[in-house]
Design an enzyme around this catalytic site. Structure first.
Site, PDB file in Angstrom:
ATOM      1  CB  VAL A   1      -0.959   0.040   1.213  1.00 24.87           C
ATOM      2  CG1 VAL A   1      -2.053  -0.997   1.070  1.00 24.87           C
ATOM      3  CG2 VAL A   1      -0.198  -0.163   2.509  1.00 24.87           C
TER       4      VAL A   1
ATOM      5  CG  HIS B   1       9.640  36.845  26.258  1.00 26.08           C
ATOM      6  ND1 HIS B   1      10.175  35.844  27.036  1.00 26.08           N
ATOM      7  CD2 HIS B   1       8.906  37.627  27.105  1.00 26.08           C
ATOM      8  CE1 HIS B   1       9.794  36.010  28.292  1.00 26.08           C
ATOM      9  NE2 HIS B   1       9.027  37.098  28.357  1.00 26.08           N
TER      10      HIS B   1
END
Length: 561
Positions: free
Chosen positions: A108, A532
């Site tokens: 597959v 930050h």
């Protein structure tokens, strides 16, 4: 495991795999792994107009490259045997380069990673992560939250993993079809120079020619002698990902990436775990300092015990009301030590290359422990040590670095070469990750490896560390456990290795891996700005902690008003 890596143009790569930062252009960077097309992400560019132009270029290449016969009288410019992540990455890049491309798959699309590996395992680990949060009453109370109870439905968890694999498999298939890659069904065999035969059992074989051939057949779980697999009580990761049961007590043979991740899943779902490790310490592939901390965080507080320095010489599945029996022998003396009785056993002793039946003997190629020998450009080497023209091997089948994104990066590197641009992939720049809670990630050398190299080549190394306990974002999440560690050369600023244990470590590692890939030195990257408050500041502080003594420190110049 799954993450991204990058392939660099010839201009950026010089002898020995070193990278010239000044030669890197945005157009040189290529996504690896599952690729942007498979995930439905827009092409990255400077503007919508540029994105549209780039998309038209890709589609035009697909139409022209796969709309006519291959160049030089061949059926195809490129035939790839194996449609896993590595084969898929190579196929998409080949179409982008205008090559008429076919991919052969006998099972597959998606290979191990998508169907029996990194993709479904991440679905199970997502569940284990949520369960751990809900079960940690102290953690919840510290955030002001109250949870009355937690539970799960095993079949729904299993369905989540299966559905994710199906979705990604469909995405991969559709991405190749939409770009004009011919998907040929059957098992591929190299029958001669630039010739491949493929077909399914019971049907006539087909033979095609290709200017170049890539073998990308991947790997299968390795099961040592003496271990009897029944798929129910003694099984490999292939079976475990189906989550057909959650045993009360499960032994995991092997404490590497696979074993560690499954211990995270099973303990979160209520199982007790016993590790059986042949070496003298758990997690032998990790940096020793990281492994020691990981044991304190991921092993000791949980319902996990372990036996180290022992082999599981024989494992018998549960039968007739009897438990699974595991006979342990001393790894050095081979003397019997004890017999464990458990409900189930997961064999996580690594993977073996899937390379039988490929017709390698037709090209005078002899495998080494099953792996196909290749050179630094992934070109297959014959028994006489010569490169086989037009034949390449990528991914687990060559054994260089058994990671899905490494296979994709290797495939893209090969396509660059057959398109006329020499390309040598720097494997030390490819990151790896273990998706436990918290995560572990790494790139480059461990500290012992770096010290060994330093002793051999006559240079010094330095080590710096930072803690997640000093990071605002981690503290806001009440997830302060963890460290980041960097090994580097103080005389040049070269980054040799980075290791992270902590919240979202698998995502954070890429700044370090990109720095190694691009040849960025510590003295330069420490000037980069990080938002930050974010987890990325863990690495920001790590870089800033480094001291480069051999050359002048980089100094930022003021920007004119």
């Amino acid at each position: 495991m799954f993450s991204t890596a990058m392939s660099l143009s010839t201009a950026a790569v010089v002898a020995g795999g070193a990278v010239r930062p000044d030669a890197i252009r945005p157009a040189d960077l290529r996504f690896c792994g599952l690729r942007r097309e498979a995930l439905g992400i827009r092409l990255l560019s400077a503007s919508p107009q540029a994105a549209a132009a780039a998309k038209r270029k890709v589609l035009a290449a697909a139409a022209t490259g796969n709309g006519a016969a291959g160049s030089g009288g061949f059926d195809y410019d490129l035939v790839i045997i194996g449609a896993g992540v590595g084969g898929h990455g190579a196929a998409l890049h080949a179409v982008e380069k205008g090559l008429k491309t076919a991919i052969i798959e006998g099972d597959v699309v998606g290979g191990t990673c998508v169907n029996r590996g990194c993709v479904p395992s991440k679905a199970l680990l997502a569940v284990s992560g949520r369960m751990r949060e809900l079960q940690d009453e102290h953690h919840m109370k510290s955030l002001g939250l109250q949870v009355s109870s937690s539970g799960y439905d095993r079949q729904s968890v299993a369905d989540h993993a299966n559905n994710l694999a199906s979705k990604i498999r469909s995405n991969l298939t559709n991405s190749m079809k939409s770009l004009g890659v011919d998907i040929l069904t059957g098992f591929g065999t190299v029958v001669g120079k630039q010739k491949v035969r493929y077909g399914k059992v019971g049907f006539p074989d087909n033979e095609i020619t290709a200017r170049n051939i890539i073998i990308a057949t991947g790997s299968v779980p390795f099961v040592p002698k003496g271990i009897e697999i029944d798929g129910k009580t003694v099984f490999t990761s292939d079976h475990a990902l189906k989550l057909e049961s959650v045993p009360d007590w499960i032994a995991i043979v092997g404490s590497g990436y696979i074993g560690l991740e499954f211990s995270d899943v099973y303990t979160a779902l209520g199982s007790e775990v016993t590790f059986v490790e042949a070496l003298d310490q758990l997690m032998p592939g990790f940096d020793p300092e990281i492994a020691k901390l990981a044991q304190r965080i991921l092993i000791n507080p949980r319902k996990i015990d372990y036996h180290t320095g022992v082999f599981a010489s024989k494992i018998t599945p549960a039968k007739n009301g009897k438990p699974v029996l595991i006979e342990l022998i001393d790894a050095k003396t081979k003397e019997h030590k004890e017999t464990l009785e458990v409900d189930a056993a997961l064999i996580a002793t690594g993977r073996a290359p899937f390379t039988k039946g490929l017709g390698l003997e037709n090209m005078n190629v002899v495998t080494q422990r099953g792996f196909i020998p290749v050179d630094e450009r992934m070109q297959v080497m014959d028994a006489d040590g010569n490169a086989v023209p037009n034949l390449y091997c990528i991914g687990d089948a060559n054994g260089k670095l058994m990671l899905a994104h490494a296979a994709s990066a290797q495939g893209i590197s090969v396509v660059e070469q057959i398109s006329g641009k020499d390309n040598i992939l720097n494997h030390l720049s490819i990151p790896a990750a273990c998706f436990t809670h918290p995560e572990i990630s790494m790139v480059g050398l461990t500290e012992p490896q770096a010290r060994e190299q330093a002793d051999q080549e006559g240079f010094e190394i330095s080590v710096v560390k930072t803690s997640f306990k000093a990071n605002t974002k981690a503290l806001a999440e009440n997830e302060g456990d963890g460290i980041a560690k960097m090994i580097y050369r103080p005389d040049t600023g070269e980054i040799l290795g980075v290791h992270i244990l902590g919240l979202h470590a698998a995502d954070l590692i890429h700044e370090a891996s990109n720095a190694i890939a691009l040849g960025t030195r510590v003295q330069d990257i420490k000037l980069v700005v990080h938002a930050h408050p974010t987890l990325s500041e863990v690495l920001d502080e790590l870089f800033k902690a480094a001291k480069v003594t051999g050359i002048p420190q980089a100094v930022s110049e003021p920007v004119a008003a």
